[in-house]
Structure formats: structure tokens, C-alpha cells
Design a protein around this motif. Structure first.
Motif, PDB file in Angstrom:
ATOM      1  N   ARG A   1      43.116  43.944  32.715  1.00 13.10           N
ATOM      2  CA  ARG A   1      42.991  43.749  31.098  1.00 13.10           C
ATOM      3  C   ARG A   1      41.401  43.606  30.970  1.00 13.10           C
ATOM      4  O   ARG A   1      40.882  42.772  31.783  1.00 13.10           O
ATOM      5  N   VAL A   2      40.966  43.894  30.084  1.00 14.89           N
ATOM      6  CA  VAL A   2      39.477  43.720  29.780  1.00 14.89           C
ATOM      7  C   VAL A   2      39.199  42.759  28.618  1.00 14.89           C
ATOM      8  O   VAL A   2      39.840  42.871  27.525  1.00 14.89           O
ATOM      9  N   SER A   3      38.684  41.899  29.027  1.00 15.50           N
ATOM     10  CA  SER A   3      38.520  40.491  28.158  1.00 15.50           C
ATOM     11  C   SER A   3      37.259  40.971  27.105  1.00 15.50           C
ATOM     12  O   SER A   3      36.607  41.722  27.596  1.00 15.50           O
TER      13      SER A   3
ATOM     14  N   ASP B   1      36.775  41.822  36.693  1.00 24.28           N
ATOM     15  CA  ASP B   1      37.833  40.887  37.667  1.00 24.28           C
ATOM     16  C   ASP B   1      38.983  41.465  37.962  1.00 24.28           C
ATOM     17  O   ASP B   1      39.702  40.800  38.690  1.00 24.28           O
ATOM     18  N   LYS B   2      39.218  42.761  37.770  1.00 26.34           N
ATOM     19  CA  LYS B   2      40.358  43.502  38.339  1.00 26.34           C
ATOM     20  C   LYS B   2      41.651  42.881  38.028  1.00 26.34           C
ATOM     21  O   LYS B   2      42.558  42.899  38.863  1.00 26.34           O
ATOM     22  N   ASP B   3      41.810  42.291  36.627  1.00 22.76           N
ATOM     23  CA  ASP B   3      43.359  41.709  36.409  1.00 22.76           C
ATOM     24  C   ASP B   3      43.971  42.787  35.549  1.00 22.76           C
ATOM     25  O   ASP B   3      44.801  42.444  34.813  1.00 22.76           O
TER      26      ASP B   3
ATOM     27  N   ASP C   1      36.912  46.634  33.692  1.00 18.41           N
ATOM     28  CA  ASP C   1      37.577  45.347  34.211  1.00 18.41           C
ATOM     29  C   ASP C   1      37.113  44.831  35.416  1.00 18.41           C
ATOM     30  O   ASP C   1      37.550  45.036  36.253  1.00 18.41           O
TER      31      ASP C   1
ATOM     32  N   GLU D   1      34.038  40.976  29.150  1.00 18.17           N
ATOM     33  CA  GLU D   1      33.911  42.130  30.009  1.00 18.17           C
ATOM     34  C   GLU D   1      33.590  43.240  29.206  1.00 18.17           C
ATOM     35  O   GLU D   1      32.644  43.880  29.705  1.00 18.17           O
TER      36      GLU D   1
HETATM   37 CA    CA Z   1      39.771  41.687  33.304  1.00 16.29          CA
END
Ligand code: CA
Ligand code: NAG
Ligand code: CA
Ligand code: CA
Length: 145
Positions: A117-119, A113-115, A111, A122
Motif C-alpha cells: 500500500r502506498v502511504s 516500504d513494500k507493504d 510503495d 510514499e
Molecule cells: Ca507502503
């Protein structure tokens, strides 16, 4: 290639022995589709737990090195060496058990960008770099690149 499910896992259904992981981005995306269980376009920590459940053959909530590599060896023997290298990455404290903190750590690495959730992007970046890093373990490493 579309049969190459997992991730964090290499859940390979019948008939995919000797599979070539190239092109890596396509392989990574097909893995993403198979691991994004609710198909919302993001891979979550819950989905990571689900992915690893398949390896936990004694159902004690932890995935030992033996459980992981045995599963891979049974389904995709050609990825046996790679499975050991991946396990070393997953098992951050090197106690030969994957526990909650190991899953959390791996998830955080993916993850970017540390939101929480893994896009798909990512995921792709993580897996393409893993495939390149361990190219010498899954064959074809001497070809081009
Ligand atoms: Ca993410
Ligand atoms: C994979 O990468 C190649 C080369 O950069 C590109 O041409 C292709 O469109 C990519 N495929 C996907 C599914 O992203
Ligand atoms: Ca999802
Ligand atoms: Ca176990």
C-alpha cells in the motif's frame, strides 16, 4: 490546485489550464486525496487500476501512449510534454501499452516500504521527485529551486 486530481494521472477538471504545480508537496497531497478513492489513507493497486481506467478510451484494458497523452492534451494542454515523459516511466517495457505488469511495476516503485500500500508520504516522495525530475517540461524550471 485542489482540482488537480490524478496521478498517475493528471485529471484536471475545467479551469485549471496553466496550473503551476508548485508547491510540489501540496500538489502531490491533493493528488493523493483524489486517488485514495475509499479515503482510508492508502493508495492501493486497485485504486491505481481505477485511476487509469479513465484513459482507456477503447476499454480494452490497456492504455496506449496515444490514449494517455490525448487525454492529458485535451484537459491540460500545458502538461502535454510532461505526459509523454511520465508515460515513458510507466511503460517499463516500452511497448507503448500499459498492461498489468506495468501497473504492478509502477505501484512497486511508489510503495517504498513494500507493504502493498502506498502511504501519503510514499506518494508525496514519489511525486515530488517526478515533478523535480521533469521540471523542464512543465514550465517554471528556470525559476529558483
Ligand atoms: Ca507502503
Ligand atoms: C510543503 O513543504 C513546505 C516546505 O518544506 C512546508 O513548509 C509545508 O508545510 C509543506 N506542506 C505540506 C502540505 O506538507
Ligand atoms: Ca485507499
Ligand atoms: Ca486501451
Amino acid at each position: 490546485m485542489q482540482y488537480l486530481a490524478a496521478i498517475v494521472a493528471f485529471i484536471c477538471w475545467q479551469g485549471c489550464q496553466g496550473i503551476d504545480l508548485r508547491p510540489y508537496n501540496v500538489t502531490a497531497l491533493s493528488m493523493f486525496v483524489n486517488n485514495d478513492l475509499n479515503q482510508d489513507g492508502f493508495f492501493t493497486l486497485d485504486e491505481m487500476h481505477s485511476s487509469f481506467t479513465i484513459y482507456d478510451t477503447d476499454h480494452d484494458g490497456r492504455v496506449t501512449r496515444h490514449e494517455y497523452t490525448s487525454y492529458v492534451n485535451l484537459h491540460t494542454p500545458t502538461l502535454h510534454d510532461l505526459s509523454h515523459a511520465l508515460y515513458d516511466d510507466y511503460d517499463v517495457d516500452h511497448d507503448h501499452h500499459l498492461d498489468e505488469h506495468d501497473f504492478q511495476n509502477l505501484f512497486n516503485v511508489m510503495d517504498a516500504d513494500k507493504d502493498n500500500r502506498v502511504s501519503a508520504l510514499e506518494w508525496e516522495q514519489y511525486w515530488v521527485s517526478q515533478f523535480i525530475k521533469y521540471e523542464h517540461l512543465h514550465g517554471h524550471g528556470h525559476m529558483g529551486g
